[in-house]
Enzyme design. Sequence first.
Site, PDB file in Angstrom:
ATOM      1  N   ARG A 195       9.964 -10.158   3.029  1.00 40.56           N
ATOM      2  CA  ARG A 195       8.516 -10.421   3.053  1.00 40.56           C
ATOM      3  C   ARG A 195       8.220 -11.908   2.882  1.00 40.56           C
ATOM      4  O   ARG A 195       7.229 -12.411   3.415  1.00 40.56           O
ATOM      5  CB  ARG A 195       7.769  -9.571   2.024  1.00 40.56           C
ATOM      6  CG  ARG A 195       6.263  -9.574   2.226  1.00 40.56           C
ATOM      7  CD  ARG A 195       5.530  -8.573   1.347  1.00 40.56           C
ATOM      8  NE  ARG A 195       5.369  -7.264   1.949  1.00 40.56           N
ATOM      9  CZ  ARG A 195       4.337  -6.902   2.723  1.00 40.56           C
ATOM     10  NH1 ARG A 195       3.369  -7.761   2.999  1.00 40.56           N
ATOM     11  NH2 ARG A 195       4.262  -5.696   3.219  1.00 40.56           N
ATOM     12  N   GLU A 227      -2.745  -6.934  -3.286  1.00 44.57           N
ATOM     13  CA  GLU A 227      -1.945  -8.151  -3.322  1.00 44.57           C
ATOM     14  C   GLU A 227      -2.596  -9.381  -2.690  1.00 44.57           C
ATOM     15  O   GLU A 227      -2.448 -10.494  -3.209  1.00 44.57           O
ATOM     16  CB  GLU A 227      -0.595  -7.896  -2.639  1.00 44.57           C
ATOM     17  CG  GLU A 227       0.275  -6.905  -3.369  1.00 44.57           C
ATOM     18  CD  GLU A 227       1.406  -6.386  -2.496  1.00 44.57           C
ATOM     19  OE1 GLU A 227       1.124  -5.673  -1.515  1.00 44.57           O
ATOM     20  OE2 GLU A 227       2.561  -6.711  -2.778  1.00 44.57           O
ATOM     21  N   GLN A 251       4.983   3.178 -11.310  1.00 45.57           N
ATOM     22  CA  GLN A 251       4.277   3.141 -10.026  1.00 45.57           C
ATOM     23  C   GLN A 251       4.988   4.022  -9.005  1.00 45.57           C
ATOM     24  O   GLN A 251       4.562   4.108  -7.863  1.00 45.57           O
ATOM     25  CB  GLN A 251       4.264   1.692  -9.489  1.00 45.57           C
ATOM     26  CG  GLN A 251       3.508   0.711 -10.350  1.00 45.57           C
ATOM     27  CD  GLN A 251       3.704  -0.725  -9.886  1.00 45.57           C
ATOM     28  OE1 GLN A 251       4.154  -1.578 -10.636  1.00 45.57           O
ATOM     29  NE2 GLN A 251       3.358  -1.021  -8.643  1.00 45.57           N
TER      30      GLN A 251
END
Lengths: 160, 768
Positions: free
Chosen positions: B315, B716, B202
């Site tokens: 996060r 997500e 990725q």
Amino acid sequence: MAQRTTLKVNGGTKAVEVEAGTPLLYALHDEIGLNAPHFGCGLGQCGACTVHIDGKPVRSCITPTSAAAGKEITTLAGLGTAGKPHPVQKAYVDEQVPQCGYCVSGWIMTAAAFLKETKNPSDEQIREALAGLKCRCGTHLAIIRAIKRAAKDMAQGSVA
Amino acid sequence: MADDLRTVHIDTAHDSAWKHVAGSAPYIDDLPEAAGLLHGYMGQSTRAHAKLLSLDLTAVRAHPGVAVVFTAADIPGKNDVSPIYGDDPLFAEEEVIYVGQSLFLVVAETRAIAAAAAALAVVEYQDLPALLTIAAARAAGSVIEPAQTMKLGDVRAALASAPRKLQGNLVVGGQDHFYLESHIALASPREDGDVHIFSSTQNPSEIQHLVAKVLGRPDNAVVVEVRRMGGGFGGKETQCALFAAAAALAAVRLGRPVKIRVDRDDDMVMTGKRHDFEIAYEVGFDDQGVLRGAAFDLASRCGCSADLSVAINDRAMFHSDNCYFLGAAEIVSHRFKTHTVSNTAFRGFGGPQGMMGIERAMDEIAQAVGKDPLDVRLANLYGPGRDLTPYGQTVEDNIAAELIAALAEQSDYRARRAAICGWNESNRWLKRGIALTPVKFGISFTATHLNQAGALVHLYSDGSVMVNHGGTEMGQGLHTKVAQVVADAFQIKLAQVKITATTTDKVPNTSATAASSGTDLNAMAALDAVTTILGRLRLFAAETYRCAPADVVFRQGEVAAGEAVIPFTELVRRAYFARVSLSSTGFYKTPKIHYDRATHQGRPFYYYAYGAAVSEVTIDTLTGENRVDRVDILHDVGRSLNPAIDKGQIEGGFIQGMGWLTTEELIWDASGRLRTHAPSTYKIPTARDRPDDFNLSLWNGDNFEPTIHRSKAVGEPPLMLAISVFSALNQAVQACGEHKVPGRLDAPATPERILMAIEDVRRRAAAA
């Protein structure tokens, strides 16, 4: 010892030099150069390596090449093409099923064999038929929709 | 021309759909193997923490078919494949720090020979104490960085003065990515000692940097290319570097192509996963269940190195509020270092774990004040005058209240909840639960510099277009969406636009395709490139057909300029002969965002994506078996570029999240070995696990911010919709104690855990 084995693949004949116990997956993928089936787990537990032998779905990563000699082997490419798709392949595109696409051999080859045997299957029958397959993108809902669509198309004979 | 030239906001099929279903789409393992290609296999540590006393590879080297064996001593550059902190060696040197750590690379004629030879290594270890769990690391004070704190107001005062208070804790398990295509790298030597690598990644630019560092060469000596991955989910953001660097080292040293395709078990043992968490919370609230203050203590197992754990745990803190105004807040985050595989990015990047705490607290507050959990959630949502997050960002685009109300209505939540309460009273062995949980997910990389993207667009003289951009395709449909945007901007057919493999020699210095931002960033960069080319064409047309540049209109395959209306392809042809440049780069950087990590304050997110789900479940109180009976989802993707692709992401994200919270259990034994390293023992969802009744709709509304065609990121956020399944299971557990005490189910909610939670709730209810 590598030995010459003749395989009947997708309507043609291919000779491969592999050991008798070499998984059929490697004969098809590495020797003949077919893009699908794929290696997923190597244990027959995910289904990404599924092909048909004499019309029945088998996991090619745990099937010795010698066991497939002389029998009719069909892969995704032999099942149909964009120009002349199998109803399950067409339904897969219509329902926008594939995301990463890596597991597709398992589902389409299994479903194609299943729908040949089972006309107008119930949801429960579809789930049962597909229970041993893995898809990590989580396309299961779309897969069920596609298989129902394909079953309907096949019942109506609207697609080859 | 007809309306069929509308290419955005439509259900275009994935660009590879036909290739996927007809088995012709090449993944890296499908690429033809060049003559002389060799295969690599990595020898691995069998100890969690030990001194490496000796590594005898004589028998490995002597094994027939083995070309060469590489160890740390063979690395010309730096022995490190870590993204940031320099703590992930390509090959262990003096110490091993987890079971599965790479020790050496065997390169042989076949993969089977390489693997068989690797088993012949004689490794002498001196075991050292191993910290395997959060508890062990906590006791030893073993961390990857000091604990971080995020604060809003005075939480101690708020808790002290709140009419009511409660405390709780929750264990949340990790998750293996289980992409169907395991890690793979194919490296080929090029002139001057350069190397080209096909990597299932990725993050091509990152792999380029790391390979260059390992080889001791500049970035321009390394090209990394990827056309498609067989799944990524965050697992190929950094973890691919190990294999790419090893393959590159071998290819350069041997002057032959080298492929490393990692077996499933090795992939699961050697590479990082979603972080498991232990969450404790203390909340103060009024009699209506409205929060006055909330304190969270988040502890995660980062594993043996930092990898991306700093940002992942940040996060988790950012999402500890989910959709709710916490009043005063304090979020403390511990990042524990253990002798287990280094945990890494996984869809949601810590956000899902962060949300689990507040969602459990909502359920527990509801039980305490005797209300429907939905009413407690609604009462705590961000709103006018109560819109400040613990990290100082004001929630400006809040649609949670309207979205939840619409979902509650269309799913018939209230009536179904009442019916389930009645049903549970008259059923002894089976219990049902229902829950509505929302999602608010912040969109942007929280490391501000990563929010940039580049693109390269070529318009050929026949009118066909080739697009390249920094994003990678892992099944999410990024390439399709970017092509849609480019075709729309040129006003040509989608079929005229070809997207090509992501490669570092076309678009440099790219960010990982991560943080759900692939389309937001790369489609904007591609649009910028198209805009440049269109500007040149516009000037040329204005000059040629004598009109003002502003009066040149590109529409549906044609160009109107002055009196003339000519086909687009004709204008392009003429522009070529007039020596107009028909190629351009494009660039984009996300506006408005900033963040000060020292104080954990700023505006880290450009906008939020919202969603909500209602899940209904049944549990068997005798066996712990469970079933998701019905799911209703209303999810916000802004103005969707491609509703079919977005719905696929939402369904898939939900299913993946459901797996994380229910069936997917990672088990390490007392010596630090992962015991769930194959599909036989690690259970991802199957067709049987999918809910029977699944209803998905998209929220109808534009992004408040001017993103690409006002769409929103979708990769997500939907994963966290599955928290509704977990919450519903906990409601069913709670029903076993007649709702006298709160359910305390941990994740994943396996049948065993459900049984334990039932026993626990019954015991506490009897004592209450």
